[in-house]
Design a protein around this motif. Structure first.
Motif, short mmCIF file in Angstrom:
data_model
loop_
_atom_site.label_atom_id
_atom_site.label_comp_id
_atom_site.label_asym_id
_atom_site.label_seq_id
_atom_site.Cartn_x
_atom_site.Cartn_y
_atom_site.Cartn_z
N THR A 71 32.91 40.55 41.10
CA THR A 71 33.48 39.56 42.02
C THR A 71 32.47 39.05 43.05
O THR A 71 32.81 38.20 43.87
CB THR A 71 34.68 40.15 42.77
N GLY A 72 31.24 39.56 43.01
CA GLY A 72 30.27 39.07 43.97
C GLY A 72 29.18 40.07 44.29
O GLY A 72 28.91 40.99 43.52
N ARG A 90 28.28 39.04 52.51
CA ARG A 90 29.03 39.00 51.25
C ARG A 90 28.83 37.65 50.60
O ARG A 90 28.90 36.60 51.25
CB ARG A 90 30.52 39.23 51.53
N SER A 91 28.55 37.67 49.28
CA SER A 91 28.38 36.44 48.51
C SER A 91 29.28 36.48 47.28
O SER A 91 29.44 37.54 46.67
CB SER A 91 26.93 36.29 48.06
N PRO A 92 29.88 35.37 46.90
CA PRO A 92 30.71 35.34 45.70
C PRO A 92 29.89 35.36 44.41
O PRO A 92 30.45 35.48 43.32
CB PRO A 92 31.49 34.03 45.83
N GLU A 93 28.56 35.25 44.52
CA GLU A 93 27.69 35.17 43.35
C GLU A 93 26.90 36.47 43.17
O GLU A 93 26.00 36.76 43.97
CB GLU A 93 26.72 34.00 43.47
#
Length: 267
Positions: free
Chosen positions: A83-84, A109-112
């Motif tokens: 999820t990230g 936090r990153s979604p990638e």
């Protein structure tokens, strides 16, 4: 100001240009928040899609308008999931005399997932990192000799943001690591403890200065203090292998360190 333009990895360092606080054009908050705001302005950007989700901050000597300061930052932890991605960055606000005035740990936090680069060789004090050490140490005759009569467990602990701790225990019998786990039966004889930023500084420093850092108090210990002091030589060997694992990953991945702007980063 510099920017992290590639995927983020443990050990990435940045250093901003020095600026006078009063010349930053800030809308001044209360004095206790000034350092946080200044660091936010001077610190390099992370990847474009990341959002800061946490911050711990400590002020040794709060900055004021007349101070000239710059920001050093280093990534101390990365995690990937479906999820990230998440990573911690240690930020230091340093004055012209080289004194650390304020510092903190940011969590991003990153979604990638692709925005960070993960490797067990720099995921300190985890079982996967411990297995790397066991494999490497298995052929080190100096390590085996230094523990040839010893039967016990060495604990290695790394503290990160929010007070969380990653801990690894190495069960050793007569010079051989026979078990690697978060906890082994009977627990650790002693545990070597340091913040994540100290582990990063140590493994990426130009030379192995573990002894100096231990004497200066950058590392602490719990458990049997006598055994900890008696086993400084094998601990130094363990650190040397941890440094080799980190540098091997750096070499294979082609990840260059550090990225700086205006000043040289200090490990």
């Amino acid at each position: 100001m510099s920017t992290l333009t590639t995927s983020i990895a443990v050990g990435d360092r940045t250093v901003s240009d020095a600026r006078r606080v009063s010349e930053l054009g800030l809308s001044w908050p209360e004095a206790s928040l000034t350092g946080i705001v200044v660091a936010g302005v001077l610190a390099p950007a992370t990847t474009s899609g990341a959002t800061r989700t946490g911050l711990q901050w400590n002020s040794q000597y709060a900055v004021a308008g007349d101070d000239v300061v710059y920001v050093e930052s280093v990534v101390t932890r990365v995690e990937q999931s479906e999820t990230g991605a998440e990573f911690d960055r240690h930020v230091r606000l340093v004055d012209e005399a080289g004194s650390i005035r304020e510092e903190g740990i940011e969590t991003w936090r990153s979604p990638e997932p692709s925005e960070v680069r993960f490797d067990p060789g720099v995921d300190f004090c985890t079982p996967a990192w411990g297995e790397r050490l066991r494999e490497s140490l298995s052929t080190d005759t100096a390590f085996a000799s230094s523990l040839s009569t010893w039967d016990g467990t060495v604990g290695l602990r790394c503290t990160d943001s929010s007070g969380r701790a990653r801990e690894l225990q190495l069960r050793i019998y007569r010079g051989t690591i026979i078990d690697v786990a978060r906890r082994v039966p009977g627990g650790a004889t002693f545990t070597l403890i340091a913040p994540a930023v100290t582990w990063v500084d140590l493994v990426f420093a130009e030379r192995n200065d573990f002894m100096r850092r231990a004497i200066s108090g950058e590392f602490s210990s719990s458990g049997d203090g006598y055994e900890y002091l008696r086993l400084t030589k094998p601990l130094d060997i363990i650190i040397a292998h941890a440094r080799s694992a980190a540098r091997e990953w750096q070499s294979v991945s082609g990840h260059s360190l550090p990225l700086t702007c205006g000043r040289e980063a200090r490990p």
